[in-house]
Design a protein around this motif. Structure first.
Motif, PDB file in Angstrom:
ATOM      1  N   SER A  61     -12.632   1.307  -4.963  1.00 18.99           N
ATOM      2  CA  SER A  61     -10.557   1.648  -4.173  1.00 18.99           C
ATOM      3  C   SER A  61     -10.756   1.557  -3.106  1.00 18.99           C
ATOM      4  CB  SER A  61     -10.829   2.920  -5.276  1.00 18.99           C
ATOM      5  OG  SER A  61     -11.451   4.217  -5.063  1.00 18.99           O
ATOM      6  N   ALA A  62      -9.667   1.924  -2.442  1.00 15.42           N
ATOM      7  CA  ALA A  62      -9.106   1.660  -0.906  1.00 15.42           C
ATOM      8  C   ALA A  62      -9.503   3.387  -0.357  1.00 15.42           C
ATOM      9  CB  ALA A  62      -7.714   1.618  -0.759  1.00 15.42           C
ATOM     10  N   TYR A  63      -9.714   4.058  -0.801  1.00 13.60           N
ATOM     11  CA  TYR A  63     -10.041   4.919   0.414  1.00 13.60           C
ATOM     12  C   TYR A  63     -11.709   5.666  -0.605  1.00 13.60           C
ATOM     13  CZ  TYR A  63      -5.927   4.739   2.124  1.00 13.60           C
ATOM     14  OH  TYR A  63      -4.982   3.752   3.142  1.00 13.60           O
ATOM     15  N   ALA A 116       0.684  -0.847   0.126  1.00  9.23           N
ATOM     16  CA  ALA A 116      -0.001  -0.322  -0.175  1.00  9.23           C
ATOM     17  C   ALA A 116       1.046   0.920  -0.075  1.00  9.23           C
ATOM     18  CB  ALA A 116      -0.888  -0.065   1.283  1.00  9.23           C
TER      19      ALA A 116
END
Length: 283
Positions: free
Chosen positions: A219-221, A95
């Motif tokens: 997506s991650a955020y 990450a």
């Protein structure tokens, strides 16, 4: 040729590695994280100096650029420059962006940074209970969120071209807003303390690419409202300006004509801002 004794060698090593452009140090509190500094001669002479923390972007290489790029500023303003390094994939997952949002798994990046400052303050015999912070791109993410969380620790903050912004919105959760700040970080938002911090926001007028800053579902955020501050970095930074000013913060907004996403073409405006604030504080 006369060889240096033990004490002489130690003094020579300290002069070479601990002052001027320093070696890279591991954090004593968490050796996964590192830092490098510029420490001006005034510190070696035992004088009080101020501190600027300069935070890298996603590529991390700007830590070295910022250390060297602000060295002349530090020399002539008696100000040390501390550049933290938050490596990619520090949890073994590859990450890149955890530090930008201040919390990643069990890591609290604000606390990591504060421990670095405390460690270096002790090392150099300085009172760095307050310091300035500048960050560009990913570092701009970090800087404005650190200012929201710890305004009492800052004498100035310069927020450079963040890809996404946290608005002072009490009706939305972190990272888009502040609603769950006390439960997420264990501290409330202190608007009065933030209003006392001189804030600069700086971005290139041509910083218009959106491929890296558009949050997409999955997506991650990604979260609701992730893209509502604007499409481009200048639009999102203007939204942050309006949000801060509505809370009573004085914002100096520098939009650099003819510049795209180029950190080195923005730091001249940052140096000018910090020099002005230092003169005001010291007066």
């Amino acid at each position: 040729m006369q060889e240096l004794g033990t004490s002489g060698a130690a003094e020579r090593a300290r002069a070479v590695y601990d002052y001027g452009e320093t070696a890279i140090f591991a954090s004593a509190a968490d050796p996964r994280f590192h830092m490098l500094l510029y420490v001006p001669p005034a510190a070696a002479e035992g004088r009080k100096i101020d501190l600027l923390v300069a935070v890298h972007g996603t590529g991390r290489t700007s830590a070295l650029e910022f250390r060297d790029g602000f060295a002349e500023f530090g020399l002539y303003n008696d100000c040390a420059i501390l550049c933290p390094i938050f490596p990619v994939g520090v949890r073994g997952d590859g990450a890149r962006s955890g530090y930008k949002y201040m919390i990643e798994g069990d890591i609290r990046y604000d606390r990591v940074l504060l421990s670095m400052v405390a460690e270096m303050a002790e090392k150099y015999g300085q009172d760095w209970s307050q310091f300035a912070m500048f960050g560009y791109s990913g570092g701009g993410h970090f800087t404005h969120r650190f200012a929201i969380l710890h305004p009492e620790r800052l004498w100035a903050a310069s927020i450079g071209a963040p890809g996404s912004v946290t608005l002072l919105d009490p009706d939305r959760d972190w990272w888009v807003g502040l609603r769950n700040l006390p439960t997420r970080f264990g501290r409330p938002f202190d608007a009065k303390a933030l209003a006392r911090v001189p804030i600069q926001m700086v971005v290139g007028a041509l910083d218009l690419e959106t491929w890296e800053i558009t949050h997409r579902p999955g997506s991650a955020y990604y979260m609701e409202g992730a893209n509502e501050a604007g499409q481009t970095r200048p639009e999102r930074l203007r939204s942050l300006q309006r949000s801060f000013e509505a809370a009573g913060v004085t914002v100096t907004f520098d939009e650099i004509a003819g510049v795209s996403h180029d950190r080195l073409k923005c730091i001249g405006a940052v140096k000018a801002f910090l020099t002005r604030i230092l003169k005001e504080i010291r007066a």
